[in-house]
Motif scaffolding. Structure first.
Motif, PDB file in Angstrom:
ATOM      1  N   HIS A 149      -6.524  -0.135   3.684  1.00 21.96           N
ATOM      2  CA  HIS A 149      -5.547  -0.595   2.767  1.00 21.96           C
ATOM      3  C   HIS A 149      -5.166  -0.101   1.586  1.00 21.96           C
ATOM      4  CE1 HIS A 149      -4.572  -4.570   5.171  1.00 21.96           C
ATOM      5  NE2 HIS A 149      -5.694  -4.560   5.665  1.00 21.96           N
ATOM      6  N   PHE A 150      -6.176   0.844   1.035  1.00 21.42           N
ATOM      7  CA  PHE A 150      -5.922   1.588  -0.170  1.00 21.42           C
ATOM      8  C   PHE A 150      -5.979   3.045  -0.035  1.00 21.42           C
ATOM      9  CE2 PHE A 150      -7.339  -2.881  -0.857  1.00 21.42           C
ATOM     10  CZ  PHE A 150      -6.695  -3.318  -1.961  1.00 21.42           C
ATOM     11  N   LEU A 151      -5.237   3.407   0.691  1.00 27.18           N
ATOM     12  CA  LEU A 151      -5.135   4.849   0.909  1.00 27.18           C
ATOM     13  C   LEU A 151      -4.384   5.903  -0.066  1.00 27.18           C
ATOM     14  CD1 LEU A 151      -4.490   4.989   4.830  1.00 27.18           C
ATOM     15  CD2 LEU A 151      -6.712   4.983   3.887  1.00 27.18           C
ATOM     16  N   THR A 152      -4.977   6.860  -0.219  1.00 27.39           N
ATOM     17  CA  THR A 152      -4.141   7.865  -1.489  1.00 27.39           C
ATOM     18  C   THR A 152      -3.837   8.955  -0.599  1.00 27.39           C
ATOM     19  OG1 THR A 152      -5.569   7.311  -3.081  1.00 27.39           O
ATOM     20  CG2 THR A 152      -4.328   9.164  -3.323  1.00 27.39           C
ATOM     21  N   ASN A 153      -2.150   9.007  -0.415  1.00 26.17           N
ATOM     22  CA  ASN A 153      -1.662   9.967   0.559  1.00 26.17           C
ATOM     23  C   ASN A 153      -2.171   9.986   1.837  1.00 26.17           C
ATOM     24  OD1 ASN A 153       0.054  10.766  -1.876  1.00 26.17           O
ATOM     25  ND2 ASN A 153      -1.684  11.944  -2.466  1.00 26.17           N
ATOM     26  N   LYS A 160     -12.277   4.116  -5.382  1.00 32.23           N
ATOM     27  CA  LYS A 160     -11.105   3.307  -5.378  1.00 32.23           C
ATOM     28  C   LYS A 160     -11.634   1.995  -5.929  1.00 32.23           C
ATOM     29  CE  LYS A 160      -7.485   3.708  -3.971  1.00 32.23           C
ATOM     30  NZ  LYS A 160      -6.230   4.289  -4.430  1.00 32.23           N
ATOM     31  N   LEU A 161     -10.866   1.739  -7.239  1.00 30.79           N
ATOM     32  CA  LEU A 161     -11.232   0.402  -7.862  1.00 30.79           C
ATOM     33  C   LEU A 161      -9.993  -0.603  -7.459  1.00 30.79           C
ATOM     34  CD1 LEU A 161     -12.191  -1.484 -10.078  1.00 30.79           C
ATOM     35  CD2 LEU A 161     -10.587  -0.129 -11.648  1.00 30.79           C
ATOM     36  N   ILE A 162     -10.643  -1.698  -6.904  1.00 29.82           N
ATOM     37  CA  ILE A 162      -9.779  -2.829  -6.735  1.00 29.82           C
ATOM     38  C   ILE A 162     -10.153  -3.989  -7.431  1.00 29.82           C
ATOM     39  CG2 ILE A 162      -9.474  -4.390  -4.648  1.00 29.82           C
ATOM     40  CD1 ILE A 162     -10.571  -2.297  -2.713  1.00 29.82           C
ATOM     41  N   CYS A 163      -9.019  -4.323  -8.339  1.00 29.67           N
ATOM     42  CA  CYS A 163      -9.176  -5.246  -9.393  1.00 29.67           C
ATOM     43  C   CYS A 163      -8.698  -6.527  -8.669  1.00 29.67           C
ATOM     44  CB  CYS A 163      -8.313  -4.881 -10.731  1.00 29.67           C
ATOM     45  SG  CYS A 163      -8.266  -5.951 -11.941  1.00 29.67           S
ATOM     46  N   ILE A 164      -9.556  -7.582  -8.832  1.00 26.43           N
ATOM     47  CA  ILE A 164      -9.265  -9.037  -8.049  1.00 26.43           C
ATOM     48  C   ILE A 164      -9.491  -9.912  -9.200  1.00 26.43           C
ATOM     49  CG2 ILE A 164     -10.301 -10.685  -6.609  1.00 26.43           C
ATOM     50  CD1 ILE A 164     -11.874  -8.047  -5.357  1.00 26.43           C
ATOM     51  N   ASP A 165      -8.666 -10.791  -9.516  1.00 27.02           N
ATOM     52  CA  ASP A 165      -8.302 -12.174 -10.234  1.00 27.02           C
ATOM     53  C   ASP A 165      -9.594 -12.980  -9.815  1.00 27.02           C
ATOM     54  OD1 ASP A 165      -7.875 -14.532 -11.319  1.00 27.02           O
ATOM     55  OD2 ASP A 165      -6.070 -13.649 -12.263  1.00 27.02           O
ATOM     56  N   LYS A 166     -10.528 -12.969 -10.619  1.00 28.28           N
ATOM     57  CA  LYS A 166     -11.642 -13.797 -10.203  1.00 28.28           C
ATOM     58  C   LYS A 166     -11.281 -15.408  -9.988  1.00 28.28           C
ATOM     59  CE  LYS A 166     -16.750 -14.058 -11.399  1.00 28.28           C
ATOM     60  NZ  LYS A 166     -17.677 -13.288 -12.394  1.00 28.28           N
ATOM     61  N   VAL A 172      -4.703  -7.639  -8.166  1.00 23.85           N
ATOM     62  CA  VAL A 172      -3.979  -7.594  -8.912  1.00 23.85           C
ATOM     63  C   VAL A 172      -3.602  -5.981  -9.305  1.00 23.85           C
ATOM     64  CG1 VAL A 172      -4.283  -9.708  -9.896  1.00 23.85           C
ATOM     65  CG2 VAL A 172      -5.371  -7.969 -11.116  1.00 23.85           C
ATOM     66  N   ALA A 173      -4.343  -5.118  -9.054  1.00 21.61           N
ATOM     67  CA  ALA A 173      -4.287  -3.769  -9.168  1.00 21.61           C
ATOM     68  C   ALA A 173      -5.260  -3.117  -8.572  1.00 21.61           C
ATOM     69  CB  ALA A 173      -4.193  -3.331 -10.934  1.00 21.61           C
ATOM     70  N   ASP A 174      -5.053  -1.803  -8.068  1.00 22.36           N
ATOM     71  CA  ASP A 174      -6.002  -0.813  -7.854  1.00 22.36           C
ATOM     72  C   ASP A 174      -5.764   0.485  -8.672  1.00 22.36           C
ATOM     73  OD1 ASP A 174      -4.646   1.152  -5.540  1.00 22.36           O
ATOM     74  OD2 ASP A 174      -3.596  -0.722  -5.426  1.00 22.36           O
ATOM     75  N   TRP A 175      -6.696   1.333  -8.562  1.00 22.93           N
ATOM     76  CA  TRP A 175      -6.808   2.729  -9.459  1.00 22.93           C
ATOM     77  C   TRP A 175      -7.737   3.362  -8.625  1.00 22.93           C
ATOM     78  CZ3 TRP A 175     -10.424   5.812 -11.545  1.00 22.93           C
ATOM     79  CH2 TRP A 175      -9.998   6.521 -12.463  1.00 22.93           C
TER      80      TRP A 175
END
Length: 224
Positions: A149-153, A160-166, A172-175
């Motif tokens: 779900h968080f592939l790059t190209n 891969k950082l997956i930012c989750i609202d606790k 809410v974001a990924d990086w």
């Protein structure tokens, strides 16, 4: 016409796209819950990788000398960065002023050179957040469904950082997998030479050394 799907009521007012989004969201939360259940704190992850190296192993699903060698290099890098990485005063203020509490779920592996450079920065940011950020690390190859779900190209690039609202459990974001300056370096080298070789990898490590983690800190704070 009304159908029941796992407690949610689906009516004619919910179109196919809305329903598919709902299904995707439920699957995502399931994959995230599984990864969090199997996750490590930063210190637990550091112990895991160190213990594996004592056995001549990496976190890779298929053990090779190459993966172990990369993991040994990364262990040395992370030990150094744990001591030297500094979070800027400006970033610390922003972290302490966050309006929400977050879980940072990071997909990683011990053999990944970018992860070795990034994880110590993320850990220091989480520590500096005064409890606003709880960082958890999960092994990529043990959570392929989430990684997909968080592939790059179209690639499974890490970290891969997956930012989750606790509070809500929502992403809410990924990086990731690396800051834009490092992305540009790799892109330009591939355009010029058509491949990534040991010279490129060495240049990338030098880029990280000179950047001192500043780009990563700034880019992540822009997301949250």
């Amino acid at each position: 016409m009304v159908f029941l799907y796992n407690v949610i009521i689906v009516t004619d007012n919910m179109n196919t796209i809305d329903y598919l989004r709902y299904i995707k969201s439920r699957k995502m939360k399931t994959y995230i819950a599984k990864a969090l259940f199997n996750s490590y704190s930063y210190l637990e992850y550091r112990k895991l990788t160190a213990d594996l190296l004592k056995e001549g192993k990496s976190t890779a699903t298929v053990q090779t000398e190459e993966m172990t060698h990369y993991s040994e290099l990364n262990e040395s890098r992370m030990r150094r960065l744990d001591k030297t990485i500094k979070i800027s005063d400006e970033i610390i203020v922003k972290l302490n002023n966050l309006n929400h509490h977050y879980i940072w779920l990071v997909l990683t592996e011990s053999w990944c050179g970018d992860a070795a450079q990034i994880l110590p920065i993320l850990n220091k940011m989480a520590v500096a957040s005064n409890g606003k950020i709880d960082m958890k690390l999960a092994l990529r190859d043990e959570h392929e469904e989430l990684m997909n779900h968080f592939l790059t190209n179209k690639g499974k690039a890490i970290p891969k950082l997956i930012c989750i609202d606790k509070a809500t459990g929502s992403v809410v974001a990924d990086w990731g997998p690396r800051p834009q300056g490092a992305v540009n370096l790799i892109k330009e080298y591939k355009e010029q030479f058509g491949t990534i070789d040991e010279t490129t990898k060495a240049d990338l490590q030098l880029w990280y050394l000179h950047d001192k983690g500043i780009s990563t800190q700034n880019e992540i704070m822009e997301l949250i």
